[in-house]
Write a protein that holds these residues in place. Structure first.
Motif, mmCIF file in Angstrom:
data_model
loop_
_atom_site.group_PDB
_atom_site.id
_atom_site.type_symbol
_atom_site.label_atom_id
_atom_site.label_comp_id
_atom_site.label_asym_id
_atom_site.label_seq_id
_atom_site.Cartn_x
_atom_site.Cartn_y
_atom_site.Cartn_z
ATOM 1 N N ILE A 243 5.825 11.524 -0.511
ATOM 2 C CA ILE A 243 6.507 10.809 -1.597
ATOM 3 C C ILE A 243 7.902 11.370 -1.822
ATOM 4 O O ILE A 243 8.862 10.623 -2.074
ATOM 5 C CB ILE A 243 5.672 10.883 -2.896
ATOM 6 C CG1 ILE A 243 4.393 10.045 -2.746
ATOM 7 C CG2 ILE A 243 6.464 10.411 -4.103
ATOM 8 C CD1 ILE A 243 3.349 10.312 -3.805
ATOM 9 N N ARG A 244 8.047 12.686 -1.684
ATOM 10 C CA ARG A 244 9.351 13.313 -1.909
ATOM 11 C C ARG A 244 10.373 12.955 -0.833
ATOM 12 O O ARG A 244 11.567 13.203 -1.014
ATOM 13 C CB ARG A 244 9.197 14.834 -2.014
ATOM 14 C CG ARG A 244 8.471 15.278 -3.287
ATOM 15 C CD ARG A 244 8.830 16.712 -3.659
ATOM 16 N NE ARG A 244 8.362 17.677 -2.682
ATOM 17 C CZ ARG A 244 7.166 18.269 -2.733
ATOM 18 N NH1 ARG A 244 6.321 17.966 -3.718
ATOM 19 N NH2 ARG A 244 6.813 19.151 -1.830
ATOM 20 N N THR A 245 9.919 12.370 0.282
ATOM 21 C CA THR A 245 10.871 11.946 1.313
ATOM 22 C C THR A 245 11.464 10.572 1.027
ATOM 23 O O THR A 245 12.418 10.155 1.701
ATOM 24 C CB THR A 245 10.193 11.915 2.706
ATOM 25 O OG1 THR A 245 9.197 10.879 2.737
ATOM 26 C CG2 THR A 245 9.556 13.249 3.041
ATOM 27 N N GLY B 285 0.813 -1.207 0.000
ATOM 28 C CA GLY B 285 0.000 0.000 0.000
ATOM 29 C C GLY B 285 0.847 1.258 0.000
ATOM 30 O O GLY B 285 1.691 1.445 0.882
ATOM 31 N N GLY B 286 0.627 2.110 -0.999
ATOM 32 C CA GLY B 286 1.423 3.324 -1.141
ATOM 33 C C GLY B 286 0.676 4.581 -0.749
ATOM 34 O O GLY B 286 0.899 5.650 -1.330
ATOM 35 N N GLY B 287 -0.217 4.458 0.236
ATOM 36 C CA GLY B 287 -0.921 5.631 0.745
ATOM 37 C C GLY B 287 -0.106 6.330 1.818
ATOM 38 O O GLY B 287 1.124 6.166 1.911
ATOM 39 N N ILE B 288 -0.772 7.099 2.661
ATOM 40 C CA ILE B 288 -0.079 7.889 3.677
ATOM 41 C C ILE B 288 0.703 7.007 4.632
ATOM 42 O O ILE B 288 1.877 7.267 4.922
ATOM 43 C CB ILE B 288 -1.095 8.764 4.436
ATOM 44 C CG1 ILE B 288 -1.625 9.861 3.507
ATOM 45 C CG2 ILE B 288 -0.469 9.386 5.682
ATOM 46 C CD1 ILE B 288 -2.756 10.690 4.090
ATOM 47 N N ALA B 289 0.103 5.935 5.125
ATOM 48 C CA ALA B 289 0.782 5.062 6.084
ATOM 49 C C ALA B 289 1.969 4.344 5.445
ATOM 50 O O ALA B 289 3.071 4.302 6.001
ATOM 51 C CB ALA B 289 -0.204 4.046 6.653
ATOM 52 N N VAL C 289 9.877 0.443 -5.484
ATOM 53 C CA VAL C 289 8.423 0.655 -5.546
ATOM 54 C C VAL C 289 7.897 0.006 -6.822
ATOM 55 O O VAL C 289 8.409 0.258 -7.913
ATOM 56 C CB VAL C 289 8.073 2.154 -5.536
ATOM 57 C CG1 VAL C 289 6.556 2.339 -5.620
ATOM 58 C CG2 VAL C 289 8.630 2.831 -4.294
ATOM 59 N N ARG C 290 6.859 -0.838 -6.690
ATOM 60 C CA ARG C 290 6.224 -1.453 -7.851
ATOM 61 C C ARG C 290 4.751 -1.078 -7.871
ATOM 62 O O ARG C 290 4.039 -1.270 -6.876
ATOM 63 C CB ARG C 290 6.362 -2.981 -7.825
ATOM 64 C CG ARG C 290 7.792 -3.464 -7.860
ATOM 65 C CD ARG C 290 7.963 -4.804 -8.557
ATOM 66 N NE ARG C 290 7.003 -5.823 -8.250
ATOM 67 C CZ ARG C 290 7.100 -6.685 -7.232
ATOM 68 N NH1 ARG C 290 8.092 -6.585 -6.376
ATOM 69 N NH2 ARG C 290 6.202 -7.644 -7.076
ATOM 70 N N PRO D 238 -1.829 2.139 -10.757
ATOM 71 C CA PRO D 238 -0.766 2.247 -11.769
ATOM 72 C C PRO D 238 0.214 3.387 -11.497
ATOM 73 O O PRO D 238 1.258 3.455 -12.129
ATOM 74 C CB PRO D 238 -1.545 2.490 -13.073
ATOM 75 C CG PRO D 238 -2.856 3.055 -12.649
ATOM 76 C CD PRO D 238 -3.164 2.439 -11.327
ATOM 77 N N GLU D 239 -0.115 4.282 -10.560
ATOM 78 C CA GLU D 239 0.767 5.391 -10.192
ATOM 79 C C GLU D 239 0.384 5.854 -8.793
ATOM 80 O O GLU D 239 -0.584 5.377 -8.216
ATOM 81 C CB GLU D 239 0.632 6.539 -11.201
ATOM 82 C CG GLU D 239 -0.779 7.071 -11.334
ATOM 83 C CD GLU D 239 -0.909 8.087 -12.449
ATOM 84 O OE1 GLU D 239 0.071 8.340 -13.163
ATOM 85 O OE2 GLU D 239 -2.023 8.633 -12.594
ATOM 86 N N TRP D 240 1.166 6.802 -8.263
ATOM 87 C CA TRP D 240 0.836 7.331 -6.945
ATOM 88 C C TRP D 240 -0.573 7.913 -6.952
ATOM 89 O O TRP D 240 -0.950 8.651 -7.864
ATOM 90 C CB TRP D 240 1.822 8.418 -6.531
ATOM 91 C CG TRP D 240 3.225 7.962 -6.293
ATOM 92 C CD1 TRP D 240 4.336 8.348 -6.977
ATOM 93 C CD2 TRP D 240 3.675 7.032 -5.294
ATOM 94 N NE1 TRP D 240 5.452 7.723 -6.483
ATOM 95 C CE2 TRP D 240 5.076 6.908 -5.442
ATOM 96 C CE3 TRP D 240 3.031 6.299 -4.290
ATOM 97 C CZ2 TRP D 240 5.846 6.090 -4.628
ATOM 98 C CZ3 TRP D 240 3.806 5.485 -3.479
ATOM 99 C CH2 TRP D 240 5.180 5.381 -3.650
ATOM 100 N N ARG D 241 -1.352 7.624 -5.904
ATOM 101 C CA ARG D 241 -2.721 8.125 -5.801
ATOM 102 C C ARG D 241 -2.712 9.474 -5.075
ATOM 103 O O ARG D 241 -2.855 9.539 -3.855
ATOM 104 C CB ARG D 241 -3.593 7.115 -5.058
ATOM 105 C CG ARG D 241 -3.800 5.809 -5.812
ATOM 106 C CD ARG D 241 -4.548 4.780 -4.982
ATOM 107 N NE ARG D 241 -3.718 4.243 -3.909
ATOM 108 C CZ ARG D 241 -4.078 4.197 -2.638
ATOM 109 N NH1 ARG D 241 -5.250 4.674 -2.267
ATOM 110 N NH2 ARG D 241 -3.287 3.689 -1.717
#
Length: 379
Positions: free
Chosen positions: A109-111, A7-11, A118-119, A34-37
Motif C-alpha cells: 500500500i505504501r508504494t 480488488g485492493g488485495g495483494i494482486a 482508490v474508492r 470499507p478500508e484496506w484489508r
C-alpha cells in the motif's frame, strides 16, 4: 487510456503501483471493503516473488520483516517427525519465508502514489463491453467507461461472475479453519505440517506470531456463533493427538476463521478488454503457500505487457502475451500442487495413511523437485 482494477488485495495493489510509471495509463482501483484489508494470518512467499518486490522497491523491507525458511517439518498426527524438507538447493533463486499477510499488504500500500484513485465500499455491478470500451456500473451508482478492466477480486470474483459466468470455479470438498497459536504454547521454529486421515494441520510461524490452519475433508457448516464454531473445530481436531487438541482449550473463539475452500480451473483468463489475475484467475488451496507469490507475479507480468501500450487496439495482443507467459508457469506450479493435494488429503483409510507417511519418511524432499522446475521457468 483508462484501467479499472477491481480488488485492493495483494494482486490489485501491486498492479496499481507497478502501472504508475506508465504515463499513458490512468488507473482507478475499487475495493469492496470499507478500508484496506490488512488483517489475515501468516503467509508464505516463494523466491519467484522477490523480483516483483525488487520492482516495487520493497524487497529490503520485506527481508527485514520476514522469517526466513530453510526447512519445513512433516509430522504425523501425534507430532512425530516423518521427515524434514530442505530448501537449501533452492536458495540460489532467492529467499523463501513467512510474514503476516497484513505486513506485506501494508508494504504494498505504501508504494501507491498519494494521489491514487482508490474508492472503498465499492465493487462492480455491471460490465458491458462495446466498441467504445467497457462500460462499468458500480455498486455506489457511478458509471465509467474503461479500456481495460482487471479482476483482482479474489476467488469469489465479481468480475469473473459477470464476464465469465463463473465458469471454472470449483469446490475441493474441504473446510478450512484458521486461528492464532495461543500464548503459552511454543511455536515451531519453521513451518510444520501434521497429517491425519483426510486432514492437514499446519503451523506458520513468524518472528512475532504463529498462525494455525486446519484443512479437513468435511461439509461446510456455517455458523455465526463463535462458541459453536470453536466446538465444531474441536470435533474435527480429534483426528490429531492430545497435544494438538489441547491448543483449542486456550483459543479465543472470536478469532477463529472458517471457510469453504474453492479453486479456479480455467483455460481462458481474458477477453478483448477484461482480464483476471491472482485468486480470481487461479485460486489455489493454501497447502503449498503459492497464492501471494502468484498474485505478485501476475501483477508484474501484466504491467510489463500492458504498461508500454500506447494504442487501445494493442490491448488484446498484450493480454495474449500475458496469458502465454503465465500459463506455462502457472500450469507447472498447479500440476505440482494437485499432486501435493492428492498425497496430502487423499489418505482416507489407515493403510493409505501409513503408505503416505512412509513416503514422507523415505523421500521428504520429493516435494521440492517440482518447485525447482517451477522456479526455473521465467516470469
Amino acid at each position: 487510456m483508462k484501467m479499472l482494477v477491481v480488488g485492493g488485495g495483494i494482486a490489485g495493489v501491486s498492479l496499481a503501483s507497478l502501472m504508475q510509471k506508465y504515463s499513458e495509463w490512468e488507473i482507478d482501483l475499487v475495493e469492496r471493503s470499507p478500508e484496506w484489508r490488512t488483517g489475515g494470518y501468516n503467509i508464505g512467499l516463494w523466491m519467484g516473488a522477490m523480483r516483483v518486490l525488487d520492482a516495487l522497491g520493497i524487497r529490503k523491507e520485506f527481508e527485514e520483516k520476514h522469517t526466513k525458511l530453510m526447512t519445513s517439518n512433516i509430522l504425523d498426527s501425534n507430532g512425530n517427525v516423518l521427515g524434514v524438507v530442505s530448501f537449501e538447493k533452492l536458495t540460489k533463486y532467492g529467499t523463501v519465508g513467512t510474514l503476516h499477510k497484513g505486513e506485506l499488504h501494508n508494504l504494498l500500500i505504501r508504494t501507491l502514489p498519494k494521489n491514487s484513485s482508490v474508492r472503498f465500499n465499492t465493487t462492480v455491478e455491471q460490465i458491458v463491453p462495446s466498441s467504445q470500451g467497457t462500460a462499468v456500473t458500480f455498486t455506489d451508482g457511478q458509471e465509467k467507461t474503461y479500456d481495460l478492466v482487471v479482476g483482482a477480486d479474489g476467488v469469489r470474483s465479481k468480475v469473473r461472475e459477470l464476464v465469465f459466468n463463473n465458469v471454472g470455479l470449483k469446490e475441493y470438498g474441504w473446510s478450512l479453519w484458521y486461528f492464532w497459536l495461543p500464548e503459552g504454547f511454543e511455536a515451531p521454529k519453521t513451518v510444520s505440517v501434521m497429517f491425519a486421515l483426510e486432514s492437514i494441520l499446519f503451523f506458520f510461524p513468524t518472528r512475532s506470531s504463529c498462525s494455525v490452519g486446519l484443512i479437513r475433508k468435511t461439509p461446510f457448516v456455517s455458523t455465526k456463533d463463535p462458541d459453536a464454531l470453536l466446538q465444531q473445530l474441536k470435533e474435527h481436531m480429534k483426528s490429531f493427538g492430545p497435544s494438538a487438541q489441547k491448543i483449542l482449550n486456550h483459543v479465543d473463539p472470536r478469532t477463529v476463521y472458517h471457510d469453504w475452500l474453492l479453486y479456479v480451473d480455467r483455460d481462458t483468463w481474458f477477453t478483448k478488454n477484461t482480464v483476471l489475475i491472482g485468486d480470481a484467475q487461479h485460486g489455489l488451496s493454501p497447502i503449498a503457500g503459492l497464492g501471494a507469490s502468484f498474485a505478485l507475479e501476475d501483477a508484474f507480468v501484466l504491467s510489463e505487457e500492458i504498461g508500454p501500450i500506447t494504442d487501445v487496439s494493442e490491448i488484446e495482443r498484450g493480454l495474449e502475451r500475458f496469458s502465454a507467459r503465465r500459463k506455462n508457469k502457472v500450469g507447472s506450479a498447479t500440476s505440482y500442487l494437485r499432486r501435493a493435494e492428492k498425497i496430502s488429503m487423499g489418505a482416507s483409510t489407515k493403510l493409505q495413511g501409513m503408505l503416505r507417511n512412509l513416503l514422507f519418511r523415505i523421500a521428504p524432499n520429493f516435494i521440492t523437485n517440482p518447485v525447482k522446475k517451477y522456479l526455473d521457468l521465467p516470469l
